[in-house]
Design an enzyme around this catalytic site. Structure first.
Site, PDB file in Angstrom:
ATOM      1  CG  LEU A 152      -3.177  -5.884   5.104  1.00 19.54           C
ATOM      2  CD1 LEU A 152      -1.660  -6.068   5.150  1.00 19.54           C
ATOM      3  CD2 LEU A 152      -3.820  -6.485   6.342  1.00 19.54           C
ATOM      4  CG  ASP A 153      -6.705  -0.156   8.054  1.00 13.21           C
ATOM      5  OD1 ASP A 153      -7.677  -0.394   7.319  1.00 13.21           O
ATOM      6  OD2 ASP A 153      -6.770  -0.154   9.293  1.00 13.21           O
ATOM      7  CE  LYS A 154      -1.204   6.133   1.882  1.00  7.58           C
ATOM      8  NZ  LYS A 154      -1.569   7.505   1.450  1.00  7.58           N
TER       9      LYS A 154
END
EC number: 5.4.99.-
Length: 336
Positions: free
Chosen positions: A151-153
């Site tokens: 998942l994106d940060k």
């Protein structure tokens, strides 16, 4: 050409290397000219430093390695060398499920999946190494043990990590064939039209900004997102008027980098708080709601993850509620 080299052995803090390019270097690609002037750094490393904004010319940041070199002093900021293996850190995790083969967690926004330049620690991998110890699968390599998807940060939500190599191989196969249920909740500017649909495009690197992904006419990889508008907020009184914001459920049929963020933006309804793909500005009332909610990232949450356990064949499905910042924003939008 001349260069001023600091003591680089060992590197414990950012080091600044000053390279002077003279008139004889004019016309060459900048990354190539710097690599020739500074053989201690590879051209690829210099390209990465340029992209990170770590190179400046006479005080001005330069990011395009393909631009032509011009004479003058170039300051190159070289960050400390990352450890080959990430270290375990006692970072709290919200564990939704765990057995001998895998672990499912609810990742908070602000936590990167694994170490990378600029994010050497404080990641999910560092937390998993502490929580799982030596049981974490090593197939992903030393920098990202156990990680089979990301998942994106700044995207929150459900993630699964492998604790055994068998589970790692099985989960990787499920993601590769898209035999996995993944639904995200997005709060968007306006609402995509129609209210229910499928977005199918090619997604690849943007030709104008290599740090971004974009919908392409050719090249790239096929990307499919099914979506449904679950709620519309601040709908003007006039007939047929579009809402100022919406809650949209997006189900991934493929898993491309930034897929939902790019697809929502391509429909004219970028995700609220998305500094990368949120072109244009929300209405004043929506901007005020974002500020009041405390949201400082894209309003995107991985709410559902479902899959067949790769070792036990048990059907597993996990669903989490919106985190506090998105829940506050949704409440404020609903009150508009």
């Amino acid at each position: 050409m001349t260069m001023d080299l600091p003591d680089l052995d060992p590197i414990t803090d950012d080091q600044v290397i000053v390279v002077h390019l003279d008139a004889g270097m004019v016309g060459d690609r900048l990354d190539k000219a710097l690599a020739r002037a500074l053989p201690t750094l590879s051209r690829g490393r210099l390209q990465a430093l340029l992209a990170q904004g770590a190179v400046s010319h006479d005080g001005a940041v330069v990011t395009d390695g393909s631009s032509r070199a011009i004479p003058g002093d170039y300051d190159i900021t070289v960050p400390p060398v990352m450890a080959a293996e990430p270290r375990a850190q006692a970072i709290p995790l919200t564990v939704l499920y765990e057995d001998a083969d895998l672990i499912v967690i609810d990742k908070p926004a602000g936590m990167a999946a694994h170490p990378a330049p600029g994010t050497p620690d404080g990641t999910l991998v560092n937390a998993l190494l502490h929580h799982c110890g030596a049981t974490l699968s090593g197939i992903g390599g030393v920098a990202r043990p156990g990680i089979v998807h990301r998942l994106d940060k700044d995207t929150s939500g459900v993630m699964v990590a492998a604790k055994s190599d068998r589970a790692h191989a099985g989960l990787s196969a499920l993601f590769a064939t898209h035999d996995i249920e993944r639904t995200y909740i997005a709060l968007t500017r306006g609402a995509p039209s129609p209210t229910l649909g499928r977005i199918e495009t090619l997604i690849g690197r943007s030709s104008s900004d290599r740090k971004k992904m974009a919908v392409l006419k050719s090249g790239g990889r096929n990307a499919i997102t099914d979506y449904v508008v679950q709620a519309r907020y601040a709908v003007p009184a006039k007939p047929g008027a579009a809402p100022l914001a919406a809650r949209v459920a997006c189900t991934l049929q493929t898993g491309r980098t930034h897929q939902i963020r790019v697809h929502m933006a391509s429909k004219g309804s970028p995700i609220l708080g998305d500094a990368t793909y949120g072109s244009g500005s929300p209405a004043l009332s929506v901007r005020a709601a974002i500020e009041q909610s405390g949201l400082t990232r894209q309003a995107l949450h991985a709410a559902v993850l479902g899959f067949v356990h790769p070792v036990t064949d048990e059907a597993l499905r996990f669903e989490t509620s919106l985190p506090a910042d998105m829940a506050r924003l949704e409440g404020l939008l609903a009150a508009l």
